[in-house]
Every structure is written in C-alpha cells, then in structure tokens.
Design a protein around this motif. Structure first.
Motif, mmCIF file in Angstrom:
data_model
loop_
_atom_site.group_PDB
_atom_site.id
_atom_site.type_symbol
_atom_site.label_atom_id
_atom_site.label_comp_id
_atom_site.label_asym_id
_atom_site.label_seq_id
_atom_site.Cartn_x
_atom_site.Cartn_y
_atom_site.Cartn_z
ATOM 1 N N ARG A 5 -52.654 17.796 9.350
ATOM 2 C CA ARG A 5 -51.780 16.642 9.177
ATOM 3 C C ARG A 5 -51.402 16.475 7.694
ATOM 4 O O ARG A 5 -50.230 16.306 7.355
ATOM 5 C CB ARG A 5 -52.504 15.397 9.682
ATOM 6 C CG ARG A 5 -51.712 14.117 9.468
ATOM 7 C CD ARG A 5 -52.629 12.885 9.533
ATOM 8 N NE ARG A 5 -51.882 11.657 9.268
ATOM 9 C CZ ARG A 5 -51.650 11.186 8.054
ATOM 10 N NH1 ARG A 5 -52.090 11.819 6.982
ATOM 11 N NH2 ARG A 5 -50.968 10.062 7.898
ATOM 12 N N LEU A 9 -47.768 16.856 5.811
ATOM 13 C CA LEU A 9 -47.216 15.742 5.035
ATOM 14 C C LEU A 9 -46.695 16.236 3.677
ATOM 15 O O LEU A 9 -45.568 15.944 3.269
ATOM 16 C CB LEU A 9 -48.325 14.700 4.838
ATOM 17 C CG LEU A 9 -47.937 13.397 4.170
ATOM 18 C CD1 LEU A 9 -46.950 12.654 5.048
ATOM 19 C CD2 LEU A 9 -49.188 12.540 3.945
ATOM 20 N N PRO A 98 -57.397 9.483 -0.311
ATOM 21 C CA PRO A 98 -58.378 10.360 0.357
ATOM 22 C C PRO A 98 -57.760 11.633 0.922
ATOM 23 O O PRO A 98 -58.416 12.337 1.670
ATOM 24 C CB PRO A 98 -58.920 9.481 1.482
ATOM 25 C CG PRO A 98 -58.108 8.246 1.527
ATOM 26 C CD PRO A 98 -57.086 8.276 0.455
ATOM 27 N N ARG B 82 -60.874 5.273 -0.483
ATOM 28 C CA ARG B 82 -60.238 4.582 0.628
ATOM 29 C C ARG B 82 -60.089 3.088 0.350
ATOM 30 O O ARG B 82 -59.200 2.448 0.874
ATOM 31 C CB ARG B 82 -61.071 4.777 1.911
ATOM 32 C CG ARG B 82 -60.473 5.826 2.842
ATOM 33 C CD ARG B 82 -61.276 5.931 4.133
ATOM 34 N NE ARG B 82 -62.542 6.619 3.913
ATOM 35 C CZ ARG B 82 -62.657 7.944 3.851
ATOM 36 N NH1 ARG B 82 -61.602 8.710 3.992
ATOM 37 N NH2 ARG B 82 -63.821 8.515 3.632
ATOM 38 N N LEU B 105 -44.664 8.009 1.641
ATOM 39 C CA LEU B 105 -45.592 9.116 1.392
ATOM 40 C C LEU B 105 -46.973 8.582 1.000
ATOM 41 O O LEU B 105 -47.991 9.046 1.512
ATOM 42 C CB LEU B 105 -45.053 10.020 0.281
ATOM 43 C CG LEU B 105 -46.021 11.100 -0.181
ATOM 44 C CD1 LEU B 105 -46.138 12.208 0.867
ATOM 45 C CD2 LEU B 105 -45.612 11.701 -1.518
ATOM 46 N N GLN B 106 -46.984 7.606 0.100
ATOM 47 C CA GLN B 106 -48.255 7.085 -0.386
ATOM 48 C C GLN B 106 -49.061 6.488 0.764
ATOM 49 O O GLN B 106 -50.254 6.764 0.909
ATOM 50 C CB GLN B 106 -47.994 6.040 -1.474
ATOM 51 C CG GLN B 106 -49.231 5.572 -2.208
ATOM 52 C CD GLN B 106 -49.770 6.617 -3.155
ATOM 53 O OE1 GLN B 106 -49.192 7.698 -3.306
ATOM 54 N NE2 GLN B 106 -50.888 6.343 -3.794
ATOM 55 N N ARG B 108 -48.806 7.275 3.872
ATOM 56 C CA ARG B 108 -49.229 8.376 4.751
ATOM 57 C C ARG B 108 -50.396 9.146 4.141
ATOM 58 O O ARG B 108 -51.246 9.656 4.864
ATOM 59 C CB ARG B 108 -48.059 9.328 5.019
ATOM 60 C CG ARG B 108 -46.811 8.631 5.530
ATOM 61 C CD ARG B 108 -46.614 8.694 7.017
ATOM 62 N NE ARG B 108 -46.327 10.010 7.528
ATOM 63 C CZ ARG B 108 -46.955 10.562 8.549
ATOM 64 N NH1 ARG B 108 -47.923 9.924 9.134
ATOM 65 N NH2 ARG B 108 -46.606 11.751 8.976
ATOM 66 N N MET B 109 -50.435 9.238 2.808
ATOM 67 C CA MET B 109 -51.572 9.922 2.188
ATOM 68 C C MET B 109 -52.875 9.163 2.427
ATOM 69 O O MET B 109 -53.951 9.733 2.369
ATOM 70 C CB MET B 109 -51.340 10.121 0.683
ATOM 71 C CG MET B 109 -50.283 11.182 0.385
ATOM 72 S SD MET B 109 -50.409 11.932 -1.238
ATOM 73 C CE MET B 109 -49.805 10.653 -2.287
ATOM 74 N N TYR B 110 -52.770 7.867 2.676
ATOM 75 C CA TYR B 110 -53.956 7.095 3.018
ATOM 76 C C TYR B 110 -54.252 7.148 4.515
ATOM 77 O O TYR B 110 -55.107 6.408 5.016
ATOM 78 C CB TYR B 110 -53.803 5.645 2.568
ATOM 79 C CG TYR B 110 -54.089 5.464 1.095
ATOM 80 C CD1 TYR B 110 -55.404 5.441 0.625
ATOM 81 C CD2 TYR B 110 -53.070 5.350 0.174
ATOM 82 C CE1 TYR B 110 -55.678 5.291 -0.713
ATOM 83 C CE2 TYR B 110 -53.326 5.199 -1.176
ATOM 84 C CZ TYR B 110 -54.639 5.170 -1.615
ATOM 85 O OH TYR B 110 -54.911 5.031 -2.939
ATOM 86 N N GLY B 111 -53.513 7.986 5.238
ATOM 87 C CA GLY B 111 -53.806 8.174 6.654
ATOM 88 C C GLY B 111 -53.089 7.202 7.578
ATOM 89 O O GLY B 111 -53.364 7.160 8.764
ATOM 90 N N ILE B 112 -52.164 6.431 7.036
ATOM 91 C CA ILE B 112 -51.434 5.467 7.859
ATOM 92 C C ILE B 112 -50.332 6.201 8.637
ATOM 93 O O ILE B 112 -49.697 7.109 8.093
ATOM 94 C CB ILE B 112 -50.839 4.363 6.962
ATOM 95 C CG1 ILE B 112 -51.984 3.590 6.296
ATOM 96 C CG2 ILE B 112 -49.928 3.429 7.747
ATOM 97 C CD1 ILE B 112 -51.555 2.702 5.171
ATOM 98 N N GLY B 113 -50.091 5.803 9.886
ATOM 99 C CA GLY B 113 -49.083 6.459 10.724
ATOM 100 C C GLY B 113 -47.679 6.234 10.211
ATOM 101 O O GLY B 113 -47.431 5.349 9.391
ATOM 102 N N LYS B 114 -46.762 7.049 10.719
ATOM 103 C CA LYS B 114 -45.405 7.079 10.184
ATOM 104 C C LYS B 114 -44.675 5.730 10.339
ATOM 105 O O LYS B 114 -44.124 5.184 9.374
ATOM 106 C CB LYS B 114 -44.618 8.167 10.910
ATOM 107 C CG LYS B 114 -43.357 8.581 10.192
ATOM 108 C CD LYS B 114 -42.827 9.842 10.853
ATOM 109 C CE LYS B 114 -41.653 10.414 10.095
ATOM 110 N NZ LYS B 114 -41.241 11.711 10.627
ATOM 111 N N LEU B 153 -46.845 1.072 -5.095
ATOM 112 C CA LEU B 153 -47.545 2.271 -4.619
ATOM 113 C C LEU B 153 -49.052 2.046 -4.613
ATOM 114 O O LEU B 153 -49.752 2.518 -3.713
ATOM 115 C CB LEU B 153 -47.219 3.466 -5.522
ATOM 116 C CG LEU B 153 -45.835 4.084 -5.362
ATOM 117 C CD1 LEU B 153 -45.569 5.069 -6.491
ATOM 118 C CD2 LEU B 153 -45.717 4.767 -4.016
#
Ligand SMILES: Nc1ncnc2c1ncn2[C@@H]1O[C@H](COP(=O)(O)OP(=O)(O)OP(=O)(O)O)[C@@H](O)[C@H]1O
Ligand SMILES: [Mg+2]
Lengths: 254, 317
Positions: A5, A9, A98, B82, B105-106, B108-114, B153
């Motif tokens: 994933r 990205l 992370p 986190r 992008l930022q 999403r880099m923290y794992g949040i959905g689109k 951000l």
C-alpha cells in the motif's frame, strides 16, 4: 500488505509528478533515436567481423546494448531529484510519519523502472520500423533485465544521494561510476574483438553479463547460458542495492 | 504529554582539517502538560531545533530518556510517530504539487483511507484559509501561504501533540496574528502544542508556559508571568549623552540599584520601586555632571528575564 500500500502511494505521487513534466519523455527518446539514426549505420561495416551483413543484424546487436545503457544511466542520475526533495523538506516530512521506509525507496525506484520501460518500448518500436526483428517472449525477458538494472541503479543512486546530500558530490561520483561501467561492458560494441586482458576485466563487470544476456535474447537464443546468467547476476545485485538503499532511508530513524 | 530527562545530542563537524564537536543539546529536562502551548525561546543555535528533531524521532539522542504522548521515545519510536505532528523550521512542501495533493498524501502516509484523506484535506484547507489556492502549485504561494500549508500538513492526522518549529518566522504582523489564532484554535480542540520562537512578544502572548534555552541548556522555565515576577522590582532604562561608562560608574555605587547592565549609550538598572527611585537617579547623574538623553521606566519583560539568565539580550543577539 502495508508495504504494498505504502509503495503504491509513493509510486502514484512520483508518477504523477513525472507525467506532469512530459519533457523527460522527449529528452529520453530523442537521444537514443539519434543513436539509432546516426550511429547505427556506421555499425554495419564495423561489425562485419562478426559476420554482420544487413541493417537488421546490426540493430540486433546494437539495440540491446543501447537499452542496457539507458537503463544504467537513467537510474544512476535519479539521485539528483532526491537531493532536491531533501532540500525541500519532503523527505523529512515523510520520515516523521509511520510510512514504511522501504516504500519510500521502492515507490521512487519503481517509478524510474516504469519510465525506463516506456522509453525502451518507444525505442524498440522505432527499431522495428527500421528493420529489427525480435520474438515477443525474448523481448519481454529483455525488458525484465532492463527493469532489474533500472531498479538497481536508481536504488544505488538514491542511497548515495542520501549519504552525500549534495549535487556537487553526486555528479562527479556518478560519472566516475558510469564511465568504466560503460567502457568495460561492451555496450556499444561487443568485446569479441577486444584483447584478452580487456575481456578478462570485462568479465568482472556485471553489466557486461547483462549485455551478453540481452544480445542473446535479441538473437533469439533463449537457451543460451548468457540469458539466465545475466538475469541471475542482475537480480542478486538488485536485491543487495535495494536492501542497502532502504537502510539509508531508515538510517538515524528506527 | 511530553517528559524528557537529560536529553543530549552532540554533532561532529569538520572545519577545514580539524574535527569539532558541537554539544547542541546538553541535558534537557522538560515537562509539557496536556493541552498547553509550550514555548521554547532561545537565540540562534541554542539547540531548539535539535531538541525538537529528537522528540520527533528524526535523530537519535546521544543520551537521556523521553516519553512523548505516552510512548517511549527510545523503545517505541513508531508509536511516537503515529501520535505526533511535526512542522519543520525550513518548510516541507514540494514546488510542483498543489496544497490539496500534499495534504491528501500526508494523510495517506499516516494510513488514512483515500476518501477520508480527501475530506480532511478539504477541511484543513478551509480552516487555514487556503481553499482559494488549494489547486495551485506550491511554488506560486507566498511565504505566509506556504507556512499555513506546512502547519496544515503537520496536523492533518489530528495528532495529540504537534511540534511547530518557528511557525511565524518570516510572516508579516497580520499573518502572525492570524497564525496565533490558528494555534490557539488547535489548543481549544485539545491538542498539545510545542512551539519554538525567538520572538519575545510571541512567547509572552501565545504561550501558556515557556522554557528559555541557551547553549543547549534550559536556563529558566515557567509561565511568562512567573518568569517576569522572578525579577523583582522595576527596570529603569537610562540613556546618556556621551559614554555610558561614566554613568555606570556613579550609579553602580547607589544602594537602591539591585543590578545593572551597561548598554550602548546608556545603562539598564534593576530597582525595587522605579517611581520612587527615578528622582534619585536624576539627582545622582546631575551631581556628577552627566547629561541625560532620556529615562524610561518599565516592568520587566521577557527580555529582562533572558538577560538576567544568560547575561545577553535576545534582542541584541
Ligand atoms: N546536522 C548537524 N551537524 C552539525 N551541527 C549541527 C547539526 N544540526 C545542528 N547543529 C549545530 O547544533 C547547534 C544547535 O542547532 P539548532 O538548529 O538546534 O539551533 P536552534 O536553536 O534551532 O537555532 P535557530 O534559532 O537558528 O533555528 C548549532 O550550533 C548548530 O550549528
Ligand atoms: Mg531552529
């Protein structure tokens, strides 16, 4: 799963930025086309010692070398973009999140692989128009070889960029690496007619194995040992390069 | 929310041929409480950024311990990442991307959905008054707009703690006031905010508590009011016509002067009760035949705190 994933990205982001600047495609294709048009005609007589009598035969030797050359150089100079990103603070911004450190590297390198393959496809199509002929399976295996090379050299370039952190150091370093690699790989001309000592040195250049493999594939000689040897050597070095560069991404951050 | 004990970091740098070690941070002990705006005040090179970078897991401390948002900095850096946001001093936007792309992008880099990332980006753009420029490339933004993107951000994933390294440097007074409002709004939402600054007025007006840092060490810590109260009495600023040394000499001997600093063209006196002692000062200077340019009385400022703690004025350094 997270790695896939995260890589996707970063790949998407880098790819979007790339296609937004389509000038790379023009530059990336223009030069090799010049080689095809202006350099290849010189080759037919120069390669006569290999029994080359037609343009198609000359292309079959020259095009795989040209593609490998593009893969090496295309990859090696990707580090410059990373230094710009370092300076803009983009890398630091990614590092406090992370996100997987390996994904930060792979996303970028895979973007480089895709752009290289796009370039290679265009050049192959042009060469086909000029009279080259090659089997599709052999061509796909050659592309696999090119993908490995691009992945390896771009990962190396990113890793080195992270260590030296400045364009001023990266440029001469990359040139120093690229030059002997180029001269000692038989990329532009096969080393068949080279003196024995030169051939012995070239055996230590992994890229000369890659070029031999690619030429065997273009010659339709799928069973040739050079094919699996070239692919194998490239795969091993690629794994090493990616491992090292990913570690550089993670360095000072666990 | 943040607790550090003996945090240390030194850098090895090469100057020409010789190796030099810079002790950037030498043993920092801090406590930042939940929901407060904590200010880190110090001159250039004090070690503010280095401390922040350690707390944000960007560089490893040489020594010391810290807990950030309940996670141990050494043993659970992933957990720290986190839970925090970090906005670097130098900014973090990419010229060729738009603010919206950067925010998505930022997130999403923290794992949040689109879909959620897009919603959050839209909300953050509105909150920071960026909607109008949201789809323009970052290279077209003004310094203030860029800074607002940086901060958006840093908080897009709604962290418990956010580190802001000099959020207002380079902004005009109006944008600064605006930024202060934004930061207060974040506090109202329950975020703990750790900011660095060299602006005394910023530390005074914005921060609930501050720590003054100098040469890698914390020299004072408390609320702005507490720190100022530590300097009892008033400050009298005397400027004279001619060299300050003569004035310094006569005034130093006066019993009501608690402390004195010699400045360019004058002296600064710390006294118990300025309004009673001013006439005395005037008489003393007059008797010594020293011509007075001006005389001012004021309550101690953070700069006076800084001066008494470090022997230097932040304004002059
Ligand atoms: N990567 C590095 N290598 C060598 N020295 C460094 C490095 N980073 C910081 N330093 C040194 O550490 C000291 C503290 O720097 P730091 O950036 O923490 O200061 P600061 O308080 O943030 O200053 P400013 O207000 O100018 O931002 C300085 O003397 C600086 O030169
Ligand atoms: Mg700083």
């Amino acid at each position: 799963m997270k790695l896939v994933r995260d890589t996707w990205l970063i790949f998407q982001r880098q790819f979007l930025l790339l296609v937004r600047q389509p000038v790379w495609l023009f530059v990336g294709v223009f030069q090799p086309v010049m080689y095809l048009l202006l350099f290849a005609p010189l080759l037919k007589p120069a390669l006569s010692y290999l029994g080359v009598t037609t343009n198609a035969e000359a292309y079959r030797i020259f095009v795989p070398g040209l593609l490998v050359l593009l893969a090496i150089f295309g990859g090696l100079f990707q580090g410059f973009g990373l230094i710009a990103e370092l300076r803009a603070g983009v890398i630091e911004r990614s590092r406090v999140t992370p996100i997987s450190r390996l994904a930060l590297l792979l996303g970028r390198s895979l973007r480089d692989v895709v752009s290289l393959i796009a370039q290679a496809v265009i050049i192959t199509l042009l060469a086909l128009a000029f009279g080259l002929s090659v089997y599709i399976l052999d061509l796909l295996l050659t592309y696999l070889m090119l993908a490995l090379i691009a992945l390896m050299t771009s990962a190396l370039s990113y890793g080195i960029a992270l260590v030296v952190k400045s364009e001023d150091a990266l440029a001469p370093l990359m040139n120093t690496i690229a030059q002997p690699v180029l001269l000692l790989s038989g990329i532009l001309l096969p080393l068949a007619s080279a003196p024995g000592w030169l051939q012995a040195i070239a055996d230590w250049n992994p890229f000369s194995w890659a070029v031999d493999g690619a030429r065997a594939l273009f010659a339709g000689d799928l069973g040739n040992d050079a094919v699996w040897q070239g692919l194998g050597i490239m795969a091993v070095i690629t794994v090493l390069a990616v491992t090292w560069a990913a570690r550089e991404f993670a360095r000072s951050v666990r | 929310m943040i607790e550090t004990r003996g945090l240390r970091k030194s850098f090895r740098s090469r100057q020409g041929r010789e190796q030099r070690t810079v002790d950037a941070v030498r043993g920092v002990d801090l406590v930042v409480r939940e929901g407060e705006i904590f200010g880190f005040l110090g001159p250039n090179g004090a070690g503010k950024t280095t401390t922040l970078r350690m707390l944000a897991t960007l560089i490893e401390p040489d020594g010391g311990e810290a807990t950030v948002a309940g996670a141990n900095l050494r043993t659970e850096p992933g957990e720290v990442r986190r839970r925090i946001g970090y906005v670097a001093q130098g900014g973090s936007t990419w010229d060729e991307s738009t603010a919206r792309e950067e925010l998505v992008l930022q997130a999403r880099m923290y794992g949040i959905g689109k879909a959620e990332a897009q919603r959050r980006a839209t909300r953050a753009l509105a909150a920071f008054q960026l909607t109008e420029y949201a789809d323009r490339k970052c290279k077209t933004y003004s310094g203030g707009q860029r800074r607002r993107v940086d901060i958006a951000l840093g908080i897009i994933h709604e962290p418990k703690v956010v580190f802001l390294d000099e959020p207002t440097t380079g902004l005009d007074p109006q944008s600064r006031a605006h930024m202060w409002d934004e930061i207060r709004r974040l506090r109202a939402e329950g975020m703990t905010i750790f900011i660095t600054t060299h602006y005394l007025d910023e530390a005074d007006a914005l921060c609930d508590r501050i720590a003054i840092m100098d040469h890698g060490e914390i020299v004072a810590e408390g609320t702005p009011a507490e720190l100022k109260r530590e300097i009892s009495g008033d400050v009298v600023l005397v400027s004279v016509d001619g060299p300050a040394t003569a004035a310094a000499k006569v005034l130093e001997a006066e019993p009501y002067v608690n402390r004195m600093e010699t400045l360019d063209g004058g002296v600064r006196l710390y006294v118990n009760d300025g309004s009673r002692e001013m006439p005395q000062i005037l008489r003393t200077l007059d008797a010594a035949g020293i011509m007075l340019d001006s005389i001012e009385l004021h309550r101690p400022s953070l700069d006076d705190v800084f001066l008494t703690k470090t022997g230097r004025s932040l304004r002059e350094s």
